[in-house]
Design a protein around this motif. Structure first.
Motif, mmCIF file in Angstrom:
data_model
loop_
_atom_site.group_PDB
_atom_site.id
_atom_site.type_symbol
_atom_site.label_atom_id
_atom_site.label_comp_id
_atom_site.label_asym_id
_atom_site.label_seq_id
_atom_site.Cartn_x
_atom_site.Cartn_y
_atom_site.Cartn_z
ATOM 1 N N VAL A 125 -16.123 -17.653 33.423
ATOM 2 C CA VAL A 125 -16.384 -16.225 33.600
ATOM 3 C C VAL A 125 -17.756 -15.923 33.027
ATOM 4 O O VAL A 125 -18.048 -16.266 31.871
ATOM 5 C CB VAL A 125 -15.319 -15.373 32.887
ATOM 6 N N VAL A 126 -18.620 -15.304 33.837
ATOM 7 C CA VAL A 126 -19.941 -14.916 33.361
ATOM 8 C C VAL A 126 -20.120 -13.414 33.605
ATOM 9 O O VAL A 126 -19.244 -12.759 34.157
ATOM 10 C CB VAL A 126 -21.055 -15.729 34.057
ATOM 11 N N ALA A 130 -17.422 -11.521 30.614
ATOM 12 C CA ALA A 130 -17.597 -12.488 29.523
ATOM 13 C C ALA A 130 -18.129 -11.785 28.280
ATOM 14 O O ALA A 130 -17.661 -12.036 27.156
ATOM 15 C CB ALA A 130 -18.556 -13.595 29.953
ATOM 16 N N THR A 133 -15.653 -10.257 25.885
ATOM 17 C CA THR A 133 -14.871 -11.135 25.010
ATOM 18 C C THR A 133 -15.605 -11.492 23.722
ATOM 19 O O THR A 133 -14.979 -11.960 22.762
ATOM 20 C CB THR A 133 -14.498 -12.449 25.735
ATOM 21 N N THR A 243 -19.926 -24.078 26.893
ATOM 22 C CA THR A 243 -18.931 -23.025 27.079
ATOM 23 C C THR A 243 -17.865 -23.117 25.985
ATOM 24 O O THR A 243 -17.711 -24.153 25.332
ATOM 25 C CB THR A 243 -18.250 -23.120 28.458
ATOM 26 N N ILE A 258 -15.964 -19.160 28.854
ATOM 27 C CA ILE A 258 -17.145 -18.311 28.879
ATOM 28 C C ILE A 258 -18.319 -19.091 28.294
ATOM 29 O O ILE A 258 -18.128 -20.065 27.558
ATOM 30 C CB ILE A 258 -16.943 -17.014 28.067
ATOM 31 N N TYR A 264 -25.635 -17.048 26.242
ATOM 32 C CA TYR A 264 -25.542 -15.853 27.079
ATOM 33 C C TYR A 264 -26.707 -14.913 26.775
ATOM 34 O O TYR A 264 -27.338 -14.365 27.688
ATOM 35 C CB TYR A 264 -24.208 -15.158 26.815
#
Length: 345
Positions: A125-126, A130, A133, A243, A258, A264
Motif C-alpha cells: 500500500v502506497v 500508507a 498508518t 517495506t 507499507i 516514504y
C-alpha cells in the motif's frame, strides 16, 4: 512542534494489534467466524458462520463430522475469534485517541485484498492510505489535513511480480467487485485493452503501480502474480526497496505492507517535483510536501532523524537529477523543517 508523541500505553496497544494480526493469518477461518455443533441422528457435525462482509451475511458453511482434525482447526478458529474481539477493543481505544481510520469503502477493499493474498504476494500500500498508518507505527498524532484521501494505491515491484512462483486465485478486478460490483476497469490512455486503474461511480479509484526498469515509458505492463496491469513509475523502486508491516484500523484490523516512513518521506519530496504547477497536480504536490514535512517533524520527536538522513544520503548518491529534485523540494518546506533535516547539505 505540532507533532505530539502518543502515550506509551497506546504505542504498546498498536504493537499488540500488529502482533495479533500476524497471528490471525495462520487461522483456517476468517477473523470473527463463529462455530456451532449440531447433533443429527446421534452424530455430531460442525458448521461455521463467517462474519458479515460488504455483500451481506454469508450462508452458514458446513464443515463436516466431528473429528480430531476438524476439532483442532475449529479450536484455532475459536482462538482467532477471541483474538478478533481483542483486536476490536484495541482498535476502539486507538480510534478514540485520534489515530486515523480508513473510510468504510477503503477498509473493505484492503480487507478483500488481504484475504485474497495481495499482501502475501508482496503487494504494498502506497500513497495517503500508507501515510495514515505511520501514526501508529511511529507512535505520534498526525494532523488531519495530511491524511484525507479518496483512493487506494497498490504497488508491486516488477521483479517480484514476474519472479514469484505464485499468483492470486482470481483477478484483481474480481476482488474489487466482491466489495462493490460497480468497479470497472479504466482503459489506459496508451492501450484500450489494458487497465491500471479501477473506478466506481462517485470517483473512487484503485490504482496499480509498478517499478520502471530502464527508460521512462507510459505503456502499462502486466503483473502476473496480481493478475492485473500496472503503470510503471520512476522512483518507485526507491520507495519499495524497504517495506514494513502495519495495522490498518478497520473493523477488526487488517495487516498490510507499507514503505518504511523514512523512505516514504524522501520519495514524497522527489515526486512532488514531478507535478505540474497548476490545478489538481499542484494541490497534490503541496500534499506531497506537507506529508514529507510532517514525517520529518515526527522523526525529530521520535529521535529518528538519523534514519531519515541515511535514506536521504542514499537518494543523493543516485545522481545529479535526484539531488536537484531534493533541493527544489527543500525550498518548499517550512524553514524549521529544513533545519531539522540535511536536505540542503
Amino acid at each position: 512542534m505540532a507533532i505530539q508523541e502518543l502515550p506509551l500505553v497506546l504505542q504498546t496497544s498498536y504493537a499488540e494489534l500488529t502482533d495479533l494480526l500476524r497471528a490471525q493469518t495462520a487461522s483456517d477461518f476468517p477473523a470473527g467466524s463463529t462455530f456451532r455443533k449440531r447433533e443429527i441422528s446421534g452424530k455430531s457435525y460442525w458448521y461455521a458462520q463467517e462474519p458479515t462482509g460488504p455483500q451481506g451475511r454469508p450462508p452458514e458453511r458446513y464443515l463436516g463430522p466431528d473429528t480430531e482434525e476438524l476439532a483442532a482447526a475449529i479450536e484455532r478458529g475459536q482462538a482467532a475469534k477471541a483474538d478478533a474481539d481483542a483486536r476490536k477493543a484495541i482498535i476502539r481505544s486507538l480510534k478514540a485517541a485520534g489515530l486515523p481510520e480508513p473510510d468504510t469503502l477503503t477498509a473493505a477493499i484492503l480487507e478483500a485484498l488481504a484475504g485474497a493474498g495481495v499482501f502475501r504476494l508482496r503487494g504494498v500500500v502506497v500513497g495517503t492510505v500508507a501515510f495514515q498508518t505511520y501514526a501508529g507505527l511511529l507512535g505520534v498524532r498526525l494532523p488531519g489535513a495530511a491524511i484525507r484521501t479518496g483512493d487506494v494505491d497498490i504497488a508491486q515491484d516488477y521483479g517480484v511480480a514476474v519472479g514469484i512462483d505464485d499468483a492470486l486465485e482470481t483477478s484483481f478486478l474480481d476482488i474489487l467487485r466482491q466489495v462493490d460490483k460497480r468497479f470497472s476497469p479504466v482503459p489506459h490512455i496508451s492501450s484500450q485493452t489494458a487497465a491500471t486503474t479501477y473506478a466506481r461511480p462517485g470517483g473512487y479509484r484503485v490504482d496499480v503501480l509498478t517499478t520502471n526498469r530502464g527508460k521512462d515509458r507510459d505503456a502499462p505492463v502486466t503483473l502476473p502474480s496480481l493478475k492485473t496491469d500496472a503503470v510503471p513509475l520512476r522512483f518507485l523502486d526507491f520507495l519499495l526497496k524497504e517495506t514494513v508491516q502495519a495495522a490498518v484500523l478497520s473493523k477488526t484490523g487488517v495487516l498490510v505492507n507499507i514503505p518504511t516512513p523514512e523512505r516514504y518521506a524522501v520519495h514524497k519530496l522527489i515526486v512532488s517535483t514531478l507535478r505540474h504547477s497548476v490545478g489538481e497536480s499542484a494541490a497534490k504536490a503541496d500534499k506531497d510536501v506537507a506529508q514529507a514535512a510532517t514525517l520529518i517533524e515526527a522523526f525529530s520527536v521520535k529521535r529518528r532523524l538519523n534514519d531519515f538522513n541515511e535514506v536521504l544520503r542514499e537518494a543523493k548518491k543516485r545522481g545529479v537529477g535526484w539531488r536537484e529534485r531534493l533541493q527544489t523540494s527543500a525550498g518548499r518546506l517550512p524553514e524549521e523543517i529544513r533545519l531539522l533535516s540535511k536536505l540542503l547539505t
